[in-house]
Design a protein around this motif. Structure first.
Motif, short mmCIF file in Angstrom:
data_model
loop_
_atom_site.label_atom_id
_atom_site.label_comp_id
_atom_site.label_asym_id
_atom_site.label_seq_id
_atom_site.Cartn_x
_atom_site.Cartn_y
_atom_site.Cartn_z
N PHE A 135 -12.85 25.38 26.10
CA PHE A 135 -11.43 25.02 26.00
C PHE A 135 -10.62 26.11 25.28
CE2 PHE A 135 -12.84 20.34 26.17
CZ PHE A 135 -12.83 20.39 27.56
N ALA A 136 -11.24 26.76 24.30
CA ALA A 136 -10.54 27.85 23.62
C ALA A 136 -10.32 29.03 24.56
CB ALA A 136 -11.32 28.30 22.38
N LEU A 137 -11.34 29.35 25.37
CA LEU A 137 -11.17 30.41 26.35
C LEU A 137 -10.15 30.01 27.43
CD1 LEU A 137 -14.87 31.64 26.81
CD2 LEU A 137 -13.02 32.74 25.53
N GLY A 138 -10.14 28.71 27.79
CA GLY A 138 -9.14 28.25 28.75
C GLY A 138 -7.73 28.33 28.19
N PHE A 139 -7.59 28.04 26.89
CA PHE A 139 -6.28 28.14 26.26
C PHE A 139 -5.78 29.58 26.24
CE2 PHE A 139 -3.55 28.39 22.42
CZ PHE A 139 -2.59 27.45 22.79
N GLY A 140 -6.69 30.49 25.88
CA GLY A 140 -6.30 31.90 25.88
C GLY A 140 -6.07 32.44 27.28
N TYR A 155 -7.89 32.54 17.53
CA TYR A 155 -9.07 32.48 16.66
C TYR A 155 -8.67 32.43 15.19
CZ TYR A 155 -11.60 33.72 20.91
OH TYR A 155 -12.11 33.72 22.17
N GLY A 156 -7.62 33.14 14.82
CA GLY A 156 -7.20 33.12 13.41
C GLY A 156 -6.65 31.77 12.99
N ILE A 157 -5.73 31.24 13.80
CA ILE A 157 -5.16 29.92 13.47
C ILE A 157 -6.22 28.83 13.55
CG2 ILE A 157 -3.47 28.20 14.21
CD1 ILE A 157 -1.74 30.52 15.20
N GLY A 158 -7.08 28.94 14.54
CA GLY A 158 -8.15 27.94 14.66
C GLY A 158 -9.11 27.97 13.49
N GLY A 159 -9.47 29.17 13.03
CA GLY A 159 -10.38 29.25 11.88
C GLY A 159 -9.76 28.71 10.61
N MET A 160 -8.51 29.05 10.35
CA MET A 160 -7.83 28.54 9.16
C MET A 160 -7.61 27.03 9.24
SD MET A 160 -7.45 31.06 7.10
CE MET A 160 -6.27 30.33 5.95
N GLY A 161 -7.30 26.54 10.44
CA GLY A 161 -7.12 25.10 10.59
C GLY A 161 -8.42 24.33 10.40
N CYS A 162 -9.53 24.85 10.92
CA CYS A 162 -10.83 24.18 10.72
C CYS A 162 -11.23 24.17 9.25
CB CYS A 162 -11.90 24.89 11.56
SG CYS A 162 -11.71 24.67 13.34
N LEU A 163 -10.96 25.25 8.54
CA LEU A 163 -11.28 25.29 7.11
C LEU A 163 -10.44 24.27 6.32
CD1 LEU A 163 -12.79 26.62 4.76
CD2 LEU A 163 -10.97 28.36 4.68
N GLY A 164 -9.15 24.20 6.64
CA GLY A 164 -8.31 23.23 5.94
C GLY A 164 -8.68 21.79 6.23
N MET A 165 -9.02 21.48 7.49
CA MET A 165 -9.44 20.12 7.83
C MET A 165 -10.77 19.77 7.21
SD MET A 165 -7.16 18.54 9.54
CE MET A 165 -8.18 17.17 10.05
N TRP A 166 -11.65 20.75 7.10
CA TRP A 166 -12.95 20.48 6.47
C TRP A 166 -12.78 20.11 4.99
CZ3 TRP A 166 -15.51 23.55 2.68
CH2 TRP A 166 -16.82 23.14 2.40
N VAL A 252 1.32 24.42 15.64
CA VAL A 252 1.28 25.89 15.63
C VAL A 252 0.79 26.42 16.98
CG1 VAL A 252 0.33 27.92 14.47
CG2 VAL A 252 0.93 25.89 13.15
N PHE A 253 -0.21 25.75 17.55
CA PHE A 253 -0.69 26.15 18.88
C PHE A 253 0.42 25.96 19.93
CE2 PHE A 253 -5.00 25.37 17.09
CZ PHE A 253 -5.52 26.65 17.33
N ALA A 254 1.22 24.91 19.78
CA ALA A 254 2.31 24.68 20.73
C ALA A 254 3.36 25.78 20.63
CB ALA A 254 2.95 23.31 20.47
N LEU A 255 3.59 26.32 19.44
CA LEU A 255 4.54 27.43 19.30
C LEU A 255 4.06 28.68 20.05
CD1 LEU A 255 5.50 27.15 15.51
CD2 LEU A 255 6.86 26.45 17.51
#
Length: 259
Positions: A135-140, A155-166, A252-255
């Motif tokens: 899905f990430a490759l499909g989004f890109g 990848y940057g926004i996704g990594g920071m978002g996963c860290l914050g949610m964790w 952020v992804f929608a932006l």
């Protein structure tokens, strides 16, 4: 005197004319009352080698188990009993050994598409990364079709978002959550954003229609992600609290899709 050829000289001579001396039967000779040359008595437990011939094998006192010529080989057992089998039919599939379960991928994809659907917690706890990677490759790739190269931001926004949610879910839940579960759920819930990107190829998202479609995609993603997190972590009556940070991340992804 008889000649040697007629065997008249010594009865112990053989046909070739040589003397034969039977040392086995020799009892020695007596000189001065002492006997010399007599063989020593054999120890107990040993046989007389002279009676068996030169190079004969001794006979042991205890009987030996005869060698049958069989080689010990492992017995093949069925895989149902949890034993070894060298048959290719009993080997598990390669995808199962790699930890890829298409049934769980299908269930989680349906749960993202239908947030009101009941999902098996075992499927959610199966933290596979095959679906999120696709899905990430499909989004890109969908952004690339719209003329936007944003793989680094994804990848940057996704990594920071996963860290914050964790960090947030470990503070909110009693059991705790692993980082792989966070990445898996957030990656699966990226599917509505992929649909939004394909819509951006057809129409512009900077108008009223694009704004409404973006808000719907953000709400869809956040609702699906919060539902999966609440089901996996047994966080009853906390779905709205989990949905809010998810909505910020997918906003952020929608932006990236709109601009």
């Amino acid at each position: 005197m008889a000649g040697y050829g007629e065997q008249g000289f010594n009865p112990n001579m053989d046909q070739q004319g040589f003397f034969q001396t039977d040392y086995d039967q020799q009892q020695g000779y007596d000189v001065g009352g002492q006997q010399y040359g007599a063989p020593a008595p054999a120890p107990a437990g040993y046989d007389d080698y002279s009676q068996q011939g030169y190079g004969g094998q001794p006979q042991m006192l205890s009987p030996q188990v005869p060698y049958t010529g069989q080689i010990m080989t492992p017995e093949p057992m069925s895989s149902a009993g949890g034993s070894y089998s060298d048959s290719f039919d009993d080997e598990p599939p390669l995808l199962e050994e790699l930890g890829i379960n298409f049934e769980h991928i299908y269930q989680k994809t349906l749960s993202v598409l239908n947030p009101m659907r009941e999902t098996d917690p075992a499927a959610i706890n199966d933290c596979d990364l095959a679906g999120p990677l696709v899905f990430a490759l499909g989004f890109g790739g969908s952004l690339l079709l719209a003329g936007k190269v944003q793989f680094g931001y994804i990848y940057g926004i996704g990594g920071m978002g996963c860290l914050g949610m964790w960090m947030l879910l470990n503070l909110m839940s009693l059991t705790g959550v692993g980082a792989s579960c966070i990445v898996s759920v957030l990656g699966y819930c990226l599917l509505p954003m992929v649909c939004l990107n394909f819509l951006a190829i057809i129409i512009s998202l900077q108008g009223i229609i694009g704004t409404i479609a973006s808000l719907l995609a953000i709400g869809w993603c956040s609702l699906s992600a919060s539902k999966l997190f609440v089901t996996a972590l047994a966080m009853d009556s906390q779905q709205l609290l989990v949905a809010y940070p998810c909505a910020l991340l997918y906003g952020v992804f929608a932006l990236l899709s709109v601009f």
